[in-house]
Design a protein around this motif. Structure first.
Motif, PDB file in Angstrom:
ATOM      1  N   ARG A  51      20.618  33.904 -47.812  1.00 58.82           N
ATOM      2  CA  ARG A  51      19.806  32.892 -48.482  1.00 58.82           C
ATOM      3  C   ARG A  51      18.320  32.994 -48.124  1.00 58.82           C
ATOM      4  O   ARG A  51      17.613  31.986 -48.043  1.00 58.82           O
ATOM      5  CB  ARG A  51      20.320  31.484 -48.170  1.00 58.82           C
ATOM      6  N   TRP A  90       8.736  21.320 -53.912  1.00 52.33           N
ATOM      7  CA  TRP A  90       8.802  21.663 -52.480  1.00 52.33           C
ATOM      8  C   TRP A  90       8.277  23.088 -52.256  1.00 52.33           C
ATOM      9  O   TRP A  90       7.417  23.326 -51.405  1.00 52.33           O
ATOM     10  CB  TRP A  90      10.247  21.519 -52.026  1.00 52.33           C
ATOM     11  N   PHE A 134       8.584  12.547 -55.067  1.00 53.57           N
ATOM     12  CA  PHE A 134       9.449  13.720 -55.201  1.00 53.57           C
ATOM     13  C   PHE A 134      10.881  13.223 -55.272  1.00 53.57           C
ATOM     14  O   PHE A 134      11.270  12.342 -54.494  1.00 53.57           O
ATOM     15  CB  PHE A 134       9.257  14.614 -53.977  1.00 53.57           C
ATOM     16  N   HIS A 135      11.661  13.766 -56.186  1.00 56.08           N
ATOM     17  CA  HIS A 135      13.069  13.364 -56.288  1.00 56.08           C
ATOM     18  C   HIS A 135      13.950  14.595 -56.456  1.00 56.08           C
ATOM     19  O   HIS A 135      13.603  15.520 -57.188  1.00 56.08           O
ATOM     20  CB  HIS A 135      13.290  12.418 -57.470  1.00 56.08           C
ATOM     21  N   VAL A 136      15.080  14.594 -55.758  1.00 57.11           N
ATOM     22  CA  VAL A 136      16.065  15.670 -55.903  1.00 57.11           C
ATOM     23  C   VAL A 136      17.426  15.026 -56.146  1.00 57.11           C
ATOM     24  O   VAL A 136      17.823  14.100 -55.424  1.00 57.11           O
ATOM     25  CB  VAL A 136      16.062  16.603 -54.664  1.00 57.11           C
ATOM     26  N   VAL A 137      18.115  15.498 -57.180  1.00 61.67           N
ATOM     27  CA  VAL A 137      19.416  14.933 -57.546  1.00 61.67           C
ATOM     28  C   VAL A 137      20.511  15.426 -56.607  1.00 61.67           C
ATOM     29  O   VAL A 137      21.402  14.670 -56.213  1.00 61.67           O
ATOM     30  CB  VAL A 137      19.763  15.306 -59.008  1.00 61.67           C
ATOM     31  N   VAL A 138      20.436  16.704 -56.246  1.00 58.12           N
ATOM     32  CA  VAL A 138      21.512  17.348 -55.485  1.00 58.12           C
ATOM     33  C   VAL A 138      21.303  17.149 -53.987  1.00 58.12           C
ATOM     34  O   VAL A 138      20.203  17.415 -53.483  1.00 58.12           O
ATOM     35  CB  VAL A 138      21.548  18.860 -55.804  1.00 58.12           C
ATOM     36  N   PRO A 139      22.318  16.690 -53.243  1.00 57.58           N
ATOM     37  CA  PRO A 139      22.146  16.503 -51.792  1.00 57.58           C
ATOM     38  C   PRO A 139      22.047  17.844 -51.059  1.00 57.58           C
ATOM     39  O   PRO A 139      22.514  18.870 -51.553  1.00 57.58           O
ATOM     40  CB  PRO A 139      23.411  15.740 -51.375  1.00 57.58           C
ATOM     41  N   PRO A 140      21.422  17.835 -49.865  1.00 59.18           N
ATOM     42  CA  PRO A 140      21.164  19.083 -49.138  1.00 59.18           C
ATOM     43  C   PRO A 140      22.401  19.954 -48.903  1.00 59.18           C
ATOM     44  O   PRO A 140      22.296  21.179 -48.927  1.00 59.18           O
ATOM     45  CB  PRO A 140      20.584  18.596 -47.793  1.00 59.18           C
ATOM     46  N   THR A 141      23.558  19.333 -48.704  1.00 62.43           N
ATOM     47  CA  THR A 141      24.761  20.130 -48.433  1.00 62.43           C
ATOM     48  C   THR A 141      25.173  20.965 -49.643  1.00 62.43           C
ATOM     49  O   THR A 141      25.963  21.884 -49.512  1.00 62.43           O
ATOM     50  CB  THR A 141      25.936  19.209 -48.052  1.00 62.43           C
ATOM     51  N   TRP A 143      22.727  22.231 -51.986  1.00 67.00           N
ATOM     52  CA  TRP A 143      21.580  22.885 -52.601  1.00 67.00           C
ATOM     53  C   TRP A 143      21.863  24.317 -53.011  1.00 67.00           C
ATOM     54  O   TRP A 143      21.440  24.773 -54.056  1.00 67.00           O
ATOM     55  CB  TRP A 143      20.374  22.855 -51.639  1.00 67.00           C
ATOM     56  N   TRP A 144      22.593  25.054 -52.156  1.00 61.53           N
ATOM     57  CA  TRP A 144      22.796  26.474 -52.436  1.00 61.53           C
ATOM     58  C   TRP A 144      24.035  26.737 -53.289  1.00 61.53           C
ATOM     59  O   TRP A 144      24.350  27.891 -53.572  1.00 61.53           O
ATOM     60  CB  TRP A 144      22.830  27.277 -51.139  1.00 61.53           C
ATOM     61  N   THR A 150      19.321  23.280 -58.513  1.00 61.37           N
ATOM     62  CA  THR A 150      18.688  22.441 -57.496  1.00 61.37           C
ATOM     63  C   THR A 150      17.186  22.453 -57.646  1.00 61.37           C
ATOM     64  O   THR A 150      16.536  21.411 -57.603  1.00 61.37           O
ATOM     65  CB  THR A 150      19.070  22.909 -56.087  1.00 61.37           C
TER      66      THR A 150
END
Lengths: 150, 74
Positions: A51, A90, A134-141, A143-144, A150
């Motif tokens: 990654r 980001w 800033f907004h992100v729909v997908v949680p960090p766990t 992302w990949w 994402t």
């Protein structure tokens, strides 16, 4: 990092991406590092597995060497070392950071499409648009699981 | 991972797409996160943050709560 070769390949990809504005091909990296192309191809795949980079699907072409993105996106970044694309807000600010902490991100509000400029001077965020969100729909766990979404 | 002019714009964008609210932060927090995350990416000895380091960084920046958690709560 898996091997010394992987780190050499990583550094070459990033340095050339910054210097040329686009990532090097496997053949170009192999030539620059005096390595066999098949060994460098394996290094590209290992870097993707770790990654560190993202390859365009089904190819060995670098799509992202985060924070840098090889293709146009809604996040245009101006820096004293050149102009680049970031794949998200980001990463776009990450380009400014990686290249010294001075620059500007030109984007749009994802809702109303009004232009926004995020200006950074001496590693401080400045300007009227700095009050945005800033907004992100997908949680960090996750992302990949699908980094492009994402 | 998008930028919005305000939280009201986030809410409207989510409602139009019938998406759940995820995580949000100020652009100032995002800049601090991006700076910590990418400042050393060109260094020969760069390495990826460990999960513990990421959790500490999120906490330092005020990115707390279930959304930002990397592992199940103990």
């Amino acid at each position: 990092m898996t091997t010394d070769l992987d780190n050499d390949v990583r550094l070459h990809i990033y340095r050339e991406f910054v210097a040329q504005g686009e990532p090097p091909t496997v053949a170009e990296t192999a030539s620059a590092l005096a390595q066999r192309e098949d060994e460098v191809a394996h290094a590209y795949r290992r870097l993707e597995h770790a990654r560190v980079i993202v390859l365009a699907p089904g190819t060995l072409s670098v799509w992202m060497a985060n924070p840098l993105c090889a293709y146009p996106s809604p996040f245009r970044v101006e820096t004293p070392r050149g102009d680049f694309w970031g794949v998200c807000a980001w990463d776009a600010l990450g380009i400014v950071s990686m290249l010294g902490g001075d620059g500007a991100v030109h984007t749009h509000c994802a809702d109303c499409n009004e232009s926004m400029t995020l200006r950074v001077e001496a590693r401080e965020l400045r300007g009227a648009d700095a009050g945005g969100v800033f907004h992100v729909v997908v949680p960090p766990t996750q992302w990949w699981d699908n980094i492009a979404f994402t | 991972m998008l930028a919005f002019r305000s939280e009201a714009h986030v809410d409207r964008w989510l409602e139009q797409r019938r998406l759940p609210r995820g995580g949000s932060c100020s652009l100032e927090q995002l800049w601090r996160l991006a700076d910590a995350w990418y400042a050393h990416r060109l260094a020969p000895d760069w390495r990826r943050y460990t999960p513990d380091e990421v959790e500490r960084l999120f906490a330092e920046l005020g990115l707390v709560g279930d959304f930002w958690r990397l592992r199940p709560a103990a």
